[in-house]
Motif scaffolding. Structure first.
Motif, mmCIF file in Angstrom:
data_model
loop_
_atom_site.group_PDB
_atom_site.id
_atom_site.type_symbol
_atom_site.label_atom_id
_atom_site.label_comp_id
_atom_site.label_asym_id
_atom_site.label_seq_id
_atom_site.Cartn_x
_atom_site.Cartn_y
_atom_site.Cartn_z
ATOM 1 N N THR A 172 -2.621 14.076 4.639
ATOM 2 C CA THR A 172 -4.489 12.560 3.427
ATOM 3 C C THR A 172 -3.887 11.306 4.595
ATOM 4 O O THR A 172 -2.741 11.433 4.128
ATOM 5 C CB THR A 172 -3.980 12.662 2.978
ATOM 6 N N SER A 173 -4.530 10.677 4.565
ATOM 7 C CA SER A 173 -4.347 9.255 4.734
ATOM 8 C C SER A 173 -4.235 8.600 4.283
ATOM 9 O O SER A 173 -5.109 9.064 2.760
ATOM 10 C CB SER A 173 -5.997 8.588 5.856
ATOM 11 N N THR A 174 -3.381 8.109 3.786
ATOM 12 C CA THR A 174 -3.347 7.096 2.570
ATOM 13 C C THR A 174 -3.357 5.372 3.009
ATOM 14 O O THR A 174 -2.910 4.952 3.896
ATOM 15 C CB THR A 174 -1.588 6.708 1.668
ATOM 16 N N LYS A 175 -3.677 4.684 1.376
ATOM 17 C CA LYS A 175 -4.020 3.332 1.923
ATOM 18 C C LYS A 175 -2.984 2.243 0.692
ATOM 19 O O LYS A 175 -3.284 3.230 -0.451
ATOM 20 C CB LYS A 175 -5.454 3.031 1.628
ATOM 21 N N PHE A 176 -2.606 1.589 1.170
ATOM 22 C CA PHE A 176 -1.862 1.047 0.257
ATOM 23 C C PHE A 176 -2.125 -0.459 0.352
ATOM 24 O O PHE A 176 -2.443 -1.260 1.120
ATOM 25 C CB PHE A 176 0.626 0.696 1.605
ATOM 26 N N ILE A 177 -2.410 -0.913 -1.300
ATOM 27 C CA ILE A 177 -3.164 -1.966 -1.652
ATOM 28 C C ILE A 177 -1.921 -2.871 -2.561
ATOM 29 O O ILE A 177 -1.593 -2.390 -3.505
ATOM 30 C CB ILE A 177 -3.704 -1.816 -2.588
ATOM 31 N N PHE A 178 -1.827 -3.975 -2.088
ATOM 32 C CA PHE A 178 -0.664 -5.009 -2.753
ATOM 33 C C PHE A 178 -1.427 -5.044 -4.456
ATOM 34 O O PHE A 178 -2.581 -5.555 -3.861
ATOM 35 C CB PHE A 178 -0.286 -6.395 -1.942
#
Length: 94
Positions: free
Chosen positions: A20-26
């Motif tokens: 699964t692709s993961t998006k990291f958000i501040f």
């Protein structure tokens, strides 16, 4: 790599597969602990100020891909963004 795949353990094959692709958000709020992907080599990240969300990469379904560069694109010394080239610096040589 295909020729060496038979040497991998089932766990290594699973690790090398797509996931699964993961998006990291501040997220400046409460920090979390991000677990290490290689705990024998790297410690977890404490006070992680990112939140993670699953991310589905966009597809080209129904779209027409035009290969190549857009008309008027600037390349080389005329390019505006990216790493500077030596041609951008004033130099003197004999």
């Amino acid at each position: 790599m295909k020729s060496q795949e038979h040497r991998l353990t089932p766990e290594e094959r699973r690790r090398n597969g797509f996931g699964t692709s993961t998006k990291f958000i501040f997220s400046p709020g409460e920090s979390t602990v991000y677990p290490s992907s290689l705990p024998d080599f790297f410690p977890p990240i404490y006070r992680c100020t990112c939140k993670m969300e699953s991310f589905d990469l966009p597809t080209l379904d129904g779209l027409h891909l035009v290969p190549g560069l857009c008309e008027g694109v600037c390349l080389g010394a005329k390019a505006l963004a990216g790493f500077p080239l030596w041609v951008h610096y004033p130099t003197q040589h004999n």
